[in-house]
Design a protein around this motif. Sequence first.
Motif, PDB file in Angstrom:
ATOM      1  N   ALA A   7       0.858  -1.187   0.000  1.00 46.41           N
ATOM      2  CA  ALA A   7       0.000   0.000   0.000  1.00 46.41           C
ATOM      3  C   ALA A   7       0.890   1.232   0.000  1.00 46.41           C
ATOM      4  N   ASN A   8       0.661   2.128  -0.944  1.00 40.16           N
ATOM      5  CA  ASN A   8       1.347   3.425  -0.939  1.00 40.16           C
ATOM      6  C   ASN A   8       0.287   4.482  -0.660  1.00 40.16           C
ATOM      7  N   TRP A   9       0.293   4.978   0.570  1.00 43.88           N
ATOM      8  CA  TRP A   9      -0.752   5.950   0.946  1.00 43.88           C
ATOM      9  C   TRP A   9      -0.475   7.359   0.428  1.00 43.88           C
ATOM     10  N   LYS A  10       0.726   7.578  -0.086  1.00 45.56           N
ATOM     11  CA  LYS A  10       1.121   8.929  -0.541  1.00 45.56           C
ATOM     12  C   LYS A  10       0.874   9.933   0.596  1.00 45.56           C
ATOM     13  N   MET A  11       0.454  11.171   0.285  1.00 47.16           N
ATOM     14  CA  MET A  11       0.284  12.170   1.353  1.00 47.16           C
ATOM     15  C   MET A  11      -1.162  12.134   1.859  1.00 47.16           C
ATOM     16  N   SER A  94       7.303   7.568  -9.402  1.00 48.30           N
ATOM     17  CA  SER A  94       7.227   8.544 -10.503  1.00 48.30           C
ATOM     18  C   SER A  94       6.818   9.932 -10.013  1.00 48.30           C
ATOM     19  N   GLU A  95       6.066   9.994  -8.896  1.00 47.02           N
ATOM     20  CA  GLU A  95       5.708  11.330  -8.393  1.00 47.02           C
ATOM     21  C   GLU A  95       6.947  12.057  -7.886  1.00 47.02           C
ATOM     22  N   ARG A  96       7.895  11.323  -7.333  1.00 45.78           N
ATOM     23  CA  ARG A  96       9.146  11.953  -6.889  1.00 45.78           C
ATOM     24  C   ARG A  96      10.038  12.276  -8.094  1.00 45.78           C
ATOM     25  N   TYR A 162       6.850  -2.209 -11.514  1.00 45.38           N
ATOM     26  CA  TYR A 162       6.606  -1.584 -12.815  1.00 45.38           C
ATOM     27  C   TYR A 162       5.325  -0.764 -12.699  1.00 45.38           C
ATOM     28  N   GLU A 163       5.477   0.547 -12.841  1.00 54.06           N
ATOM     29  CA  GLU A 163       4.335   1.451 -12.729  1.00 54.06           C
ATOM     30  C   GLU A 163       4.302   2.381 -13.937  1.00 54.06           C
ATOM     31  N   PRO A 164       3.562   2.006 -14.978  1.00 54.33           N
ATOM     32  CA  PRO A 164       3.455   2.927 -16.110  1.00 54.33           C
ATOM     33  C   PRO A 164       2.827   4.242 -15.625  1.00 54.33           C
ATOM     34  N   TRP A 166       1.270   6.575 -16.996  1.00 52.82           N
ATOM     35  CA  TRP A 166      -0.067   6.865 -17.526  1.00 52.82           C
ATOM     36  C   TRP A 166      -1.164   6.090 -16.800  1.00 52.82           C
ATOM     37  N   ALA A 167      -0.776   5.114 -15.977  1.00 51.40           N
ATOM     38  CA  ALA A 167      -1.778   4.300 -15.268  1.00 51.40           C
ATOM     39  C   ALA A 167      -1.912   4.707 -13.801  1.00 51.40           C
ATOM     40  N   ILE A 168      -1.034   5.577 -13.327  1.00 55.17           N
ATOM     41  CA  ILE A 168      -1.049   5.907 -11.893  1.00 55.17           C
ATOM     42  C   ILE A 168      -2.096   6.967 -11.594  1.00 55.17           C
ATOM     43  N   GLY A 169      -3.065   6.581 -10.769  1.00 55.33           N
ATOM     44  CA  GLY A 169      -4.089   7.516 -10.324  1.00 55.33           C
ATOM     45  C   GLY A 169      -5.036   7.957 -11.424  1.00 55.33           C
ATOM     46  N   THR A 170      -5.015   7.276 -12.552  1.00 53.65           N
ATOM     47  CA  THR A 170      -5.849   7.702 -13.693  1.00 53.65           C
ATOM     48  C   THR A 170      -7.098   6.853 -13.845  1.00 53.65           C
ATOM     49  N   TYR A 206       3.274  -5.020 -10.062  1.00 51.60           N
ATOM     50  CA  TYR A 206       2.635  -4.075 -10.993  1.00 51.60           C
ATOM     51  C   TYR A 206       1.923  -3.012 -10.168  1.00 51.60           C
ATOM     52  N   GLY A 207       2.006  -1.760 -10.606  1.00 51.39           N
ATOM     53  CA  GLY A 207       1.264  -0.676  -9.960  1.00 51.39           C
ATOM     54  C   GLY A 207       0.674   0.258 -10.986  1.00 51.39           C
ATOM     55  N   GLY A 208      -0.510   0.787 -10.696  1.00 51.68           N
ATOM     56  CA  GLY A 208      -1.179   1.725 -11.604  1.00 51.68           C
ATOM     57  C   GLY A 208      -2.642   1.370 -11.701  1.00 51.68           C
ATOM     58  N   SER A 209      -3.466   2.080 -10.894  1.00 53.93           N
ATOM     59  CA  SER A 209      -4.928   1.879 -10.904  1.00 53.93           C
ATOM     60  C   SER A 209      -5.343   0.439 -10.609  1.00 53.93           C
ATOM     61  N   VAL A 210      -4.627  -0.195  -9.665  1.00 53.15           N
ATOM     62  CA  VAL A 210      -5.071  -1.525  -9.210  1.00 53.15           C
ATOM     63  C   VAL A 210      -6.294  -1.344  -8.313  1.00 53.15           C
ATOM     64  N   LYS A 211      -7.287  -2.207  -8.536  1.00 51.34           N
ATOM     65  CA  LYS A 211      -8.529  -2.173  -7.746  1.00 51.34           C
ATOM     66  C   LYS A 211      -8.907  -3.613  -7.417  1.00 51.34           C
ATOM     67  N   LEU A 227       1.569  -6.536  -6.187  1.00 45.55           N
ATOM     68  CA  LEU A 227       0.939  -5.286  -6.616  1.00 45.55           C
ATOM     69  C   LEU A 227       1.372  -4.127  -5.718  1.00 45.55           C
ATOM     70  N   LEU A 228       1.479  -2.960  -6.315  1.00 48.16           N
ATOM     71  CA  LEU A 228       1.701  -1.719  -5.558  1.00 48.16           C
ATOM     72  C   LEU A 228       0.438  -0.888  -5.757  1.00 48.16           C
ATOM     73  N   VAL A 229      -0.215  -0.575  -4.649  1.00 43.70           N
ATOM     74  CA  VAL A 229      -1.564  -0.020  -4.730  1.00 43.70           C
ATOM     75  C   VAL A 229      -1.625   1.359  -4.072  1.00 43.70           C
ATOM     76  N   GLY A 230      -2.070   2.358  -4.825  1.00 41.66           N
ATOM     77  CA  GLY A 230      -2.217   3.703  -4.283  1.00 41.66           C
ATOM     78  C   GLY A 230      -3.635   3.926  -3.768  1.00 41.66           C
ATOM     79  N   GLY A 231      -4.462   4.544  -4.595  1.00 43.12           N
ATOM     80  CA  GLY A 231      -5.822   4.943  -4.191  1.00 43.12           C
ATOM     81  C   GLY A 231      -6.631   3.856  -3.491  1.00 43.12           C
ATOM     82  N   ALA A 232      -6.604   2.640  -4.033  1.00 43.28           N
ATOM     83  CA  ALA A 232      -7.445   1.572  -3.478  1.00 43.28           C
ATOM     84  C   ALA A 232      -6.898   1.006  -2.169  1.00 43.28           C
TER      85      ALA A 232
HETATM   86  C1  PEP Z   1       1.085   4.450  -6.937  1.00 43.90           C
HETATM   87  O1  PEP Z   1       1.128   5.650  -6.728  1.00 43.90           O
HETATM   88  O2  PEP Z   1       2.080   3.761  -6.671  1.00 43.90           O
HETATM   89  C2  PEP Z   1      -0.122   3.894  -7.522  1.00 43.90           C
HETATM   90  C3  PEP Z   1      -0.028   2.734  -8.086  1.00 43.90           C
HETATM   91  O3  PEP Z   1      -1.261   4.644  -7.454  1.00 43.90           O
HETATM   92  P1  PEP Z   1      -2.764   4.223  -7.927  1.00 43.90           P
HETATM   93  O4  PEP Z   1      -2.994   2.815  -7.461  1.00 43.90           O
HETATM   94  O5  PEP Z   1      -3.655   5.205  -7.243  1.00 43.90           O
HETATM   95  O6  PEP Z   1      -2.789   4.325  -9.405  1.00 43.90           O
END
Ligand code: PEP
Length: 245
Positions: A7-11, A94-96, A162-164, A166-170, A206-211, A227-232
Amino acid sequence: MKEVVVANWKMNKTCAEARSFAKNFKELVRERNREVVICPPFTSLWVLQEELKGTGIKIGAQDVFYKDWGAYTGEISPPMLVELNCEYVIVGHSERRNILNETDEIVRKKLFCAVEHGLVPILCVGEKLEERERGETEKVVEKQLVSALKGISEDLKVVVAYEPVWAIGTGKNATPEQAQEVHAFIRGILEGLVSRDFSEKTPILYGGSVKPENAKALLSQKDINGLLVGGASLNPESFARIVLC
Ligand code: PEP
């Protein structure tokens, strides 16, 4: 290899919110087969290490600086993370790279400093949309991997994500087939760069809009080891559904 879900909670989340998440989440994932890592903001690391003690759920940081101590205002060092029972740290998100202008060289220094202190780096790599459209995905990913990992000892534990971009938070995830193609490419680069053993034991997430709805299909691919998961990951029920899928 054991799959890893991070889980990547970000800020996001105050200490009180992090505590309430942990109390709820740990009950939901008692029966699990996967390694689970939560990366909260630095301010909540202490809270999570208290709340998750004895559960087997691991804690990670979202970033780290490449010096042990000194005049680096605002930075956090590997020994400070180790003291809080952090076992993992994300480097090169990628945000950094894109918002805070972190270069490949900075990412490399962070990764090497982290492993020196026994932290497991989660190295993020991935292409931007325009790079994919120009057919440069492999070139970009290879450059990021080689720069961060050249010279690494094969005994060390590293996780690659691997976090494309274009798939992060989109809301637009890579298809399982698109992700698998790049994961297999990454596996080959790791073998060429370090060794076959290293490439076989290194989890590639894999990371990028995983739900909860797409997690299982992604994990069913041969070279997707987690998986690396942000929003979810911000909601205990949805993150638990991904962990248990
Ligand atoms: C992330 O920031 O590493 C990420 C994968 O975000 P999200 O799941 O929200 O696309």
